[in-house]
Design a protein around this motif. Sequence first.
Motif, short mmCIF file in Angstrom:
data_model
loop_
_atom_site.label_atom_id
_atom_site.label_comp_id
_atom_site.label_asym_id
_atom_site.label_seq_id
_atom_site.Cartn_x
_atom_site.Cartn_y
_atom_site.Cartn_z
N ALA A 1 4.48 35.91 -37.46
CA ALA A 1 4.81 35.23 -36.21
C ALA A 1 5.35 33.84 -36.49
O ALA A 1 4.87 33.15 -37.39
CB ALA A 1 3.58 35.14 -35.31
N LEU A 2 6.36 33.46 -35.72
CA LEU A 2 6.91 32.11 -35.81
C LEU A 2 6.50 31.33 -34.57
O LEU A 2 6.63 31.82 -33.44
CB LEU A 2 8.44 32.17 -35.88
N ILE A 3 5.96 30.12 -34.78
CA ILE A 3 5.57 29.27 -33.66
C ILE A 3 6.39 27.99 -33.71
O ILE A 3 6.37 27.26 -34.71
CB ILE A 3 4.07 28.87 -33.75
N THR A 4 7.13 27.70 -32.63
CA THR A 4 7.74 26.38 -32.53
C THR A 4 6.72 25.49 -31.82
O THR A 4 5.98 25.95 -30.97
CB THR A 4 9.07 26.38 -31.73
N GLY A 5 6.67 24.22 -32.20
CA GLY A 5 5.66 23.36 -31.60
C GLY A 5 4.27 23.61 -32.16
O GLY A 5 3.27 23.42 -31.49
N ILE A 6 4.20 24.03 -33.42
CA ILE A 6 2.90 24.38 -34.03
C ILE A 6 1.98 23.16 -34.17
O ILE A 6 0.77 23.30 -34.21
CB ILE A 6 3.10 25.06 -35.41
N THR A 7 2.56 21.95 -34.23
CA THR A 7 1.72 20.76 -34.39
C THR A 7 1.16 20.26 -33.07
O THR A 7 0.40 19.30 -33.04
CB THR A 7 2.50 19.61 -35.07
N GLY A 8 1.55 20.90 -31.96
CA GLY A 8 1.05 20.50 -30.65
C GLY A 8 -0.30 21.14 -30.34
O GLY A 8 -0.83 21.92 -31.14
#
Length: 324
Positions: free
Chosen positions: A7-14
């Motif tokens: 899985a790819l998550i954009t915004g993972i540091t949020g």
Amino acid sequence: MANKKRALITGITGQDGSYLAEFLLAQGYEVIGMIRRSSTVNFERIKHIQDDVTLTTGDLLDEVSIINLLRESRPAEVYNLAAQSFVQTSWGQPVFTGETTALGVTRMLDAIRIVDPDIRFYQASSSEMFGKVVEVPQRETTPFYPRSPYGVAKVYGHWITVNYRESYGMHASSGILFNHESPRRGLEFVTRKITNAVARIKLGLDNELRLGNLEAQRDWGFAGDYVKAMWLMLQQDQPDDFVVSTGQTQSVRRFCELAFGHVDLDYSKYVVLDERFMRPAEVDLLVGDSTKARTTLGWEPETSFEKLVTMMVEADLALLKGQR
């Protein structure tokens, strides 16, 4: 290793990205986090899982970078959580908000269409899309009436997701999430601003908390519960849009009462009303009807409002004590 779902998550540091990454790792996924190549990326929220995820650079403002990232990482699922996500900031940066929060969704969807249209896509929609509400409670069929550049950009992101789903047969779903908080919430959000102030006042580091509209009502849930709904959407045979909410509203005043009360303080002695924190256009009563998510996905919020508030206060107390 080869049979692990990726899985790819954009915004993972949020806030949401960090909870979703934790959840997917627990489900046995290989997790890839997309981060911008900037000097200000804050890894605080994911430092405890940083060794378990793969971080790679990409930018929602640059479609080519997304295409390359998808080609290299080949995810089965993409969770688009990256955005300029603060309503107040969207008034000061309306064009940038549109570029990331609206057009960024199009770039990601288009990159998926080009690289592999079978990738399942989740778009983080928002209750701010309802804005000046047409009906209470709000459900999937409620018309949108956004009241901020952020809300407007989210409406675009929502409809372009529907558009790609219907035009290209893509498995693209939107979660219309109502306010969800946690100890990892940014300090610019009113809930975390309150719990951080409570901890500071309790520890003698501050003596007041300045807030805007205490009567503002929100449907507040726990972010850790809400990320499970995102995952459930991508496990369905058919893509769709779902409201994710508790169905109960609380006022900012009630949040203050509980937060200060947890450390045996009377909020009215410390909270000062400040015009600067009033929004140019306030949203009306946001409260979600998540019947569809509960029946179709089998999702339920598990954390009570009281538990959420005390969890946040306790975390801020621990954080500040650790810094002293």
